[in-house]
Enzyme design. Sequence first.
Site, PDB file in Angstrom:
ATOM      1  N   CYS A  24       0.791  -1.237   0.000  1.00 28.64           N
ATOM      2  CA  CYS A  24       0.000   0.000   0.000  1.00 28.64           C
ATOM      3  C   CYS A  24       0.830   1.298   0.000  1.00 28.64           C
ATOM      4  O   CYS A  24       1.298   1.713  -1.051  1.00 28.64           O
ATOM      5  CB  CYS A  24      -0.969  -0.037   1.169  1.00 28.64           C
ATOM      6  SG  CYS A  24      -2.359   1.104   0.936  1.00 28.64           S
ATOM      7  N   HIS A  66      -3.375  -5.534   2.503  1.00 24.68           N
ATOM      8  CA  HIS A  66      -2.955  -5.747   3.892  1.00 24.68           C
ATOM      9  C   HIS A  66      -3.572  -7.080   4.317  1.00 24.68           C
ATOM     10  O   HIS A  66      -4.140  -7.788   3.512  1.00 24.68           O
ATOM     11  CB  HIS A  66      -3.521  -4.636   4.783  1.00 24.68           C
ATOM     12  CG  HIS A  66      -3.043  -3.272   4.444  1.00 24.68           C
ATOM     13  ND1 HIS A  66      -1.864  -2.763   4.916  1.00 24.68           N
ATOM     14  CD2 HIS A  66      -3.602  -2.280   3.698  1.00 24.68           C
ATOM     15  CE1 HIS A  66      -1.719  -1.522   4.482  1.00 24.68           C
ATOM     16  NE2 HIS A  66      -2.756  -1.193   3.739  1.00 24.68           N
TER      17      HIS A  66
HETATM   18  N1  GLN Z   1      -2.051   6.914   2.334  1.00 20.72           N
HETATM   19  C1  GLN Z   1      -2.384   6.015   1.306  1.00 20.72           C
HETATM   20  C2  GLN Z   1      -3.824   6.060   0.831  1.00 20.72           C
HETATM   21  O1  GLN Z   1      -4.718   6.312   1.596  1.00 20.72           O
HETATM   22  C3  GLN Z   1      -1.970   4.627   1.760  1.00 20.72           C
HETATM   23  C4  GLN Z   1      -2.830   4.004   2.799  1.00 20.72           C
HETATM   24  C5  GLN Z   1      -2.363   2.641   3.217  1.00 20.72           C
HETATM   25  O2  GLN Z   1      -1.178   2.350   3.217  1.00 20.72           O
HETATM   26  N2  GLN Z   1      -3.302   1.792   3.641  1.00 20.72           N
HETATM   27  O3  GLN Z   1      -4.029   5.825  -0.325  1.00 20.72           O
END
Ligand code: GLN
Length: 241
Positions: A95, A196
Amino acid sequence: MKELKILYLYPDLLELYGDYGNIQVLRYRLEQRGMKAIIEPYSIGDSAPYFKDYDLVFAGGGADQEQSILAQDLVQYKTEIQEAITNGVFFLLICGAYQLFGKYYKGVEGNIIPGLEIFDYYTEAIADRKKRCIGNIIIETELNGKKTKVIGFENHGGQTFGITNPFGTVLLGNGNQFCDTQEGFFKDNVIATYLHGPLLSKNPELADYILQTCLHRKYQEEIILSPLNDNFENKCREQFI
Ligand code: GLN
């Protein structure tokens, strides 16, 4: 004793929804086979890691704020990271880390967080702060020519554009963008994904694929990983699916 050296990037900043579990799974699955995992964390202020020295580099997800805190630090290692990738070091990026390996991440306010620009994709947050890609996700990917389902959980506002080599096809959930058919990025020794979960606890086959790839590269010999008892993991997968 065979061993893998794992670099764990920014564990204090990039850790969402159990990302650390990926490190635990890698260690567990190596140890069950009589092998060793050497896990070395790196974060801001630590001495520069020698990226080429590792077999695997892992980085998890993080909110926009964490991404903006570490981006400057990460970008200084662009050349070393590029070299490590070219040398075949495996990179598993979740992510927020996935986004930072592209050109840039544009936040809701239009602020630009610089990326490593190692890959051509880029990410822009959806203008409506309340709209996010959230929920369970299943994708189909191919590992060593074999189709397999990968299960995870996504929560991102960022929409990733310009992906030429997706990690998989979306069966359920969003993927790189809202209602996308493609998820993540997968090129040779780099897997970058929004999943995740932690990703590897839900997908033992993927964990072993990564371990096998790293071991094969390091020891230059065919290493057959003895099967583990994944009954519990597989029952969970059936339930999820
Ligand atoms: N900040 C990023 C987004 O919201 C990544 C979020 C995350 O790693 N879950 O797209």
